[in-house]
Design an enzyme around this catalytic site. Structure first.
Site, PDB file in Angstrom:
ATOM      1  CB  ILE A   1      -0.847   0.053   1.041  1.00 49.30           C
ATOM      2  CG1 ILE A   1      -2.152   0.837   1.309  1.00 49.30           C
ATOM      3  CG2 ILE A   1      -0.484   0.138   2.539  1.00 49.30           C
ATOM      4  CD1 ILE A   1      -3.732   0.306   1.876  1.00 49.30           C
TER       5      ILE A   1
ATOM      6  CG  ASN B   1      11.912  -5.228   7.523  1.00 52.51           C
ATOM      7  OD1 ASN B   1      12.827  -4.616   7.164  1.00 52.51           O
ATOM      8  ND2 ASN B   1      10.696  -4.237   6.745  1.00 52.51           N
TER       9      ASN B   1
ATOM     10  CD  GLN C   1       7.279  -8.786  11.175  1.00 53.22           C
ATOM     11  OE1 GLN C   1       8.639  -9.232  12.428  1.00 53.22           O
ATOM     12  NE2 GLN C   1       6.805  -9.560  11.244  1.00 53.22           N
TER      13      GLN C   1
ATOM     14  CG  HIS D   1       5.053  -9.046   5.457  1.00 52.82           C
ATOM     15  ND1 HIS D   1       4.702  -8.745   6.698  1.00 52.82           N
ATOM     16  CD2 HIS D   1       6.443  -7.837   5.060  1.00 52.82           C
ATOM     17  CE1 HIS D   1       5.066  -7.577   7.912  1.00 52.82           C
ATOM     18  NE2 HIS D   1       5.853  -7.059   6.679  1.00 52.82           N
TER      19      HIS D   1
END
Ligand code: DGP
Length: 113
Positions: free
Chosen positions: A31, A86, A93, A99
């Site tokens: 995003i 991360n 993170q 992810h």
């Protein structure tokens, strides 16, 4: 996990721009893209971070890396891209669902911040 953003994306409770999906894995555009190509690849099942992997998760990790290569080829960045994970707050993170970032389409710099 009911309050996890990426679980909600994987369950289609929150919309995303899906790049890839199968029974175990989802990939969608970040995003807040940090490069012309910025895709997040996640396991559909909730795993907090790399440090939380179980012995039974490594087949899934191999499959994720296969999908990362597939996406890089489809996006035309297979000649050079960066994979970022991360891990934990100190690792930067911000979303607590494992992810991998695929970043590409521009020259990457080193060291990271
Ligand atoms: P990290 O800092 O490594 O935990 O990266 C989390 C990334 O997730 C960050 O680049 C922004 C992205 N992100 C956060 N919320 C959403 C969302 O609701 N949808 C999408 N597509 N990406 C999100």
């Amino acid at each position: 996990m009911s309050d996890c953003i990426f679980c909600k994306i994987a369950n289609k409770e929150i919309p995303s721009q899906v790049v890839y999906e199968d029974d175990l894995i989802m990939a969608f555009n970040d995003i807040q893209p940090q490069a012309p190509v910025h895709v997040l690849v996640v396991p559909k099942k909730h795993i907090k971070d790399i440090a939380s992997l179980s012995d039974t998760d490594y087949d899934l990790m191999g499959r994720i890396f296969k999908i990362i290569n597939k996406i890089a080829k489809e996006k035309g960045i297979e000649d050079g891209f960066r994979i970022v994970n991360n891990c934990g707050e100190k690792g930067g993170q911000s979303v607590g669902h494992l992810h991998f970032h695929i970043l590409g389409g521009r020259q990457m710099q080193w060291p990271p911040g």
